[in-house]
Design an enzyme around this catalytic site. Structure first.
Site, PDB file in Angstrom:
ATOM      1  N   LYS A  92       4.945  64.596   6.955  1.00 12.21           N
ATOM      2  CA  LYS A  92       3.977  65.299   7.809  1.00 12.21           C
ATOM      3  C   LYS A  92       3.415  64.246   8.759  1.00 12.21           C
ATOM      4  O   LYS A  92       2.824  63.263   8.315  1.00 12.21           O
ATOM      5  CB  LYS A  92       2.862  65.899   6.952  1.00 12.21           C
ATOM      6  CG  LYS A  92       1.679  66.482   7.747  1.00 12.21           C
ATOM      7  CD  LYS A  92       2.038  67.806   8.389  1.00 12.21           C
ATOM      8  CE  LYS A  92       0.829  68.439   9.075  1.00 12.21           C
ATOM      9  NZ  LYS A  92      -0.157  68.953   8.102  1.00 12.21           N
ATOM     10  N   VAL A  93       3.611  64.446  10.045  1.00 14.85           N
ATOM     11  CA  VAL A  93       3.194  63.460  11.042  1.00 14.85           C
ATOM     12  C   VAL A  93       2.432  64.152  12.164  1.00 14.85           C
ATOM     13  O   VAL A  93       2.372  65.381  12.246  1.00 14.85           O
ATOM     14  CB  VAL A  93       4.405  62.707  11.645  1.00 14.85           C
ATOM     15  CG1 VAL A  93       5.167  61.946  10.565  1.00 14.85           C
ATOM     16  CG2 VAL A  93       5.335  63.665  12.401  1.00 14.85           C
ATOM     17  N   SER A  94       1.879  63.367  13.048  1.00 18.76           N
ATOM     18  CA  SER A  94       1.259  63.891  14.261  1.00 18.76           C
ATOM     19  C   SER A  94       2.341  64.263  15.277  1.00 18.76           C
ATOM     20  O   SER A  94       3.332  63.546  15.432  1.00 18.76           O
ATOM     21  CB  SER A  94       0.347  62.829  14.895  1.00 18.76           C
ATOM     22  OG  SER A  94      -0.690  62.466  14.034  1.00 18.76           O
ATOM     23  N   THR A 124      -2.187  63.145  17.215  1.00 15.73           N
ATOM     24  CA  THR A 124      -2.362  64.155  18.251  1.00 15.73           C
ATOM     25  C   THR A 124      -3.812  64.208  18.693  1.00 15.73           C
ATOM     26  O   THR A 124      -4.112  64.411  19.870  1.00 15.73           O
ATOM     27  CB  THR A 124      -1.925  65.531  17.729  1.00 15.73           C
ATOM     28  OG1 THR A 124      -0.626  65.424  17.152  1.00 15.73           O
ATOM     29  CG2 THR A 124      -1.886  66.547  18.862  1.00 15.73           C
ATOM     30  N   ALA A 125      -4.721  64.031  17.738  1.00 13.94           N
ATOM     31  CA  ALA A 125      -6.146  64.047  18.076  1.00 13.94           C
ATOM     32  C   ALA A 125      -6.454  63.005  19.151  1.00 13.94           C
ATOM     33  O   ALA A 125      -7.158  63.294  20.128  1.00 13.94           O
ATOM     34  CB  ALA A 125      -6.984  63.791  16.820  1.00 13.94           C
ATOM     35  N   HIS A 142      -9.530  68.007  10.719  1.00 13.72           N
ATOM     36  CA  HIS A 142      -9.576  68.691   9.428  1.00 13.72           C
ATOM     37  C   HIS A 142     -10.925  69.351   9.165  1.00 13.72           C
ATOM     38  O   HIS A 142     -11.535  69.927  10.056  1.00 13.72           O
ATOM     39  CB  HIS A 142      -9.198  67.734   8.301  1.00 13.72           C
ATOM     40  CG  HIS A 142      -7.835  67.137   8.441  1.00 13.72           C
ATOM     41  ND1 HIS A 142      -6.741  67.847   8.878  1.00 13.72           N
ATOM     42  CD2 HIS A 142      -7.381  65.877   8.202  1.00 13.72           C
ATOM     43  CE1 HIS A 142      -5.678  67.053   8.899  1.00 13.72           C
ATOM     44  NE2 HIS A 142      -6.039  65.863   8.504  1.00 13.72           N
TER      45      HIS A 142
END
Length: 288
Positions: free
Chosen positions: A61-63, A115-116, A159
């Site tokens: 699970k990655v950006s 991504t943030a 989150h």
């Protein structure tokens, strides 16, 4: 599912956050028929992004923001990730203010390849005069305490932080998701699931089937995943965990669809135009 498509076991890393443990619970606990057993590592997004860049595990699970650096070795899976609306990262400060207050300020972010942070850079270029000051990378659960305690001037949070930041006495300066949706009309692409291309096309399709099945099983009876979710939720209030899941596990988790792929292409294309990420080849996001 083709039981011979994947050689077992598969190494996978995802975060201990409720959306990930909810999505992967059925697979992690052997309830998906004929699925290859996973060897699970829990890791913060900054760590999984680095693992992907180094090619360390089979599935991660990655950006979405890290994809331009890893898609030669990894394929983007069409399910299991996090996209949505009204779920963007927030910029938090100790005092209410305007974006101009960030000029020259020290800001904590969860990962420079997140991504943030990419959404933040696109927003700051439009809304913050001059430049933001020093960027400090912290695990996401350390960011709000750092802002509260004055270790940094502002924090970019993800989150469940959007549900609890008031408990730290903090204020939301800006919502990166609101800016993204207002300027593009697209959902917000946050976290992606990638798998090694070397597994082969048949194995990748079987893996996508496994993850899709795990998502559907979680939706069919959410109570089954609850112990796994709360075990890894870092003492999170169960009600907050449920809000977290409801926000980040949605139709785009089951399948990216046309809007999901458009969002990913839009984010990475815009960022490439600004010189923030390498450009992607037209076929880079295609699933085998």
């Amino acid at each position: 599912m083709d039981t011979n498509a994947i050689a077992a076991p598969l190494s996978i890393a995802y975060s201990p956050c409720p959306n990930d443990t909810f999505v992967f619970d059925a697979w992690a606990h052997g309830r998906v028929p004929d699925a290859a057993p996973p060897e699970v590592t829990f890791a913060d997004i900054d760590l999984t992004n680095g693992m992907a860049e180094r090619g360390e595990l089979d599935v991660l699970k990655v950006s979405y923001a890290v994809l331009p650096w890893v898609l030669e070795e990894y394929a983007l899976l069409p399910c299991g990730g996090a996209l949505g609306r009204g779920c963007g990262p927030l910029v938090l400060t100790r005092e209410a203010g305007e974006p101009t207050a960030l000029t020259g300020k020290r800001v904590a972010v969860p990962s420079e390849r997140s991504t943030a942070y990419l959404l933040f850079r696109l927003w700051a270029a439009a809304e913050v005069p001059g430049e933001v000051g020093e960027i400090v990378v912290l695990p996401f659960h350390e960011i709000m305490p750092a802002v509260r305690d004055g270790a940094v001037d502002a924090g970019l949070v993800i989150h469940e932080a959007r549900f609890i930041y008031q408990e730290y006495g903090l204020h939301s300066l800006a919502d990166m998701g609101e800016h993204w949706e207002a300027t593009t009309g697209l959902p917000i692409p946050l976290g992606a699931i990638v798998a090694k291309r070397s597994l082969g096309a048949r194995a990748l399709r079987a893996l996508a089937d496994t993850i899709s099945a795990s998502v559907r099983m979680a939706w069919q009876d959410p109570s089954v995943s609850k112990p796994y979710v709360l075990e890894h939720a870092q003492e999170m209030d169960p009600a907050v965990a449920e809000q977290h899941i409801a926000l980040y596990v949605n139709e785009f988790t089951a399948g990216l669809g046309a809007d999901g792929y458009a969002a990913v292409r839009g984010l990475l294309g815009r960022a490439a135009d600004e010189g923030l990420v390498p450009p992607l080849a037209p076929e880079a996001l295609a699933f085998p």
